[in-house]
Design an enzyme around this catalytic site. Structure first.
Site: not given
Ligand code: NAI
Length: 349
Positions: A180, A78, A178, A182
């Site tokens: 984001g 990572k 969240g 996913v």
């Molecule tokens: P992202 O950065 O696109 O979305 C994260 C979202 O969570 C953002 O909209 C942010 O504003 C929000 N956020 C941050 N802190 C918060 C809180 N305390 N309360 C509520 N919302 C909050 O990230 P993504 O790619 O969607 O990933 C989300 C999670 O899934 C992460 O933990 C990541 O490591 C994990 N993950 C993602 C993968 C992927 O394909 N993108 C694959 C496997 C795991």
């Protein structure tokens, strides 16, 4: 640019600093036993360097487990960049991180994680061959998030069948933390399945969009875990399941995309003691790395590869839940034990 940090639990750990661009980051290779270490690059604000180090160590270890659970010939690694992706991300920093990845000569493959996009991966790929999640190119796998969300959705249905007697999610209340990459795709699938959504994000615009698009109820970010819901789906930060939050949960099941949801083993036991079914995060969210693996392993027919591996992941999840029920223990412990057994066998063989 790369300064080695001695660490007994990981094969290689580096501080990555670049004065010209201002890049401060870390790369951790937990294990290359099964193959080159693979795992995404995350950018976020940390409470100091030590917090970033702790995160990259835990995340890279998690990737070893995730890749093993998905049956991929990849180890765990990572990378993180310290800083706010909204205001501090520059191409110069990404290029510097790309050069650091290149210097590891294929022992670490990077991809998209929190705070990164396929466009950012393209910038890194200008400096290194070992970048997956690209939008175009011969084996490009693109944004892994839709596949991650599909895997989480599949896991959620498996859990619902156990916990509620049916995999039908119609009228089930799901609290999504969240919105984001996913979280949003997951909401789309849940809404299509007739689930009722309660959502939270620290970015107000995402929440407003979800209200308009899905008719979602809204909870404050610090209160979403205790929303009146059937399922809690963490899709943001790690460590959300801890001694403070678990007693407050009202959902009967936790299944989400976030990495390292459990603050510690005690959180898994506390969930189990409360009869809350926990779907191990690194099994539920393995879709993203399966998608990226098709690029790393240069698989010709990505769609078939992803479909087969997602089905295999569902099978693995069912096996874990069955064994956990038989042993009256948390699925988290069964998942860890299953992966560790597999790794020990590989070492012995
Ligand atoms: P992202 O950065 O696109 O979305 C994260 C979202 O969570 C953002 O909209 C942010 O504003 C929000 N956020 C941050 N802190 C918060 C809180 N305390 N309360 C509520 N919302 C909050 O990230 P993504 O790619 O969607 O990933 C989300 C999670 O899934 C992460 O933990 C990541 O490591 C994990 N993950 C993602 C993968 C992927 O394909 N993108 C694959 C496997 C795991």
């Amino acid at each position: 640019m790369l300064t080695r940090i001695e660490c007994s639990t990981h094969e290689e750990v580096y501080r990555v600093s670049d004065r010209d661009s201002g890049l401060e980051g870390l790369i951790a290779i937990h294990s290359t036993q099964a193959g080159p270490a693979a795992g995404g690059l995350r950018m976020r604000v940390y409470d100091g360097f030590d917090a970033a180090l702790a995160d990259v160590l835990a995340l890279s270890r998690g990737m070893t487990y995730k890749n093993a659970a998905a049956g991929l010939p990849l180890g765990g690694g990572k990378a993180v960049i310290l800083g706010d992706p909204a205001t501090e991300k520059t191409d110069a920093k990404l290029r510097a991180m790309g050069r650091a990845v290149a210097a590891l000569d294929g022992r670490y493959w990077t991809a998209e994680d929190m705070g990164m996009s396929p466009d950012d991966m393209k910038v890194l790929a200008g400096e290194a061959d070992f970048v997956a999640g690209l939008a175009d190119g011969p084996f490009a796998s693109g944004d892994p998030s839709p596949i991650t969300a599909q895997g989480v959705f599949n896991a959620l249905k498996i859990g619902a069948a156990r916990q509620f007697g049916s995999a039908d999610l119609a009228a089930k209340r799901v609290a999504v933390q969240g919105l984001g990459h996913v979280g949003w795709y997951l909401c789309e699938r849940l809404a299509a399945a007739g689930a009722e959504l309660i959502v939270a994000d620290t970015v107000a615009a995402r929440v407003t969009e979800a209200q308009a698009r899905f008719g979602a109820e809204v909870a404050a970010p610090e209160a979403i875990h205790r929303a009146e819901a059937d399922v809690f789906a963490p899709c943001a930060i790690g460590g959300i399941l801890n001694s403070a939050s678990v007693p407050e949960l009202r959902a009967a099941m936790v299944c989400g995309a976030a990495n390292n949801q459990l603050a510690d083993d005690a959180a898994a036991d506390a969930l189990h003691a409360r009869g809350i079914l926990y779907l191990p995060d690194y099994v539920a969210n393995g879709g993203g790395i399966i998608n990226a693996a098709s690029e790393i392993l240069r698989i010709g027919n990505r769609a078939d590869f992803v479909t087969e591996r997602l089905a295999q992941l569902e099978h693995t999840m069912r096996g874990i839940l069955d064994a956990a029920a038989r042993r009256d223990t948390s699925p988290a412990h069964v998942a860890d034990a299953t992966v560790e057994q597999g790794m020990a066998l590989r070492r012995a063989g």
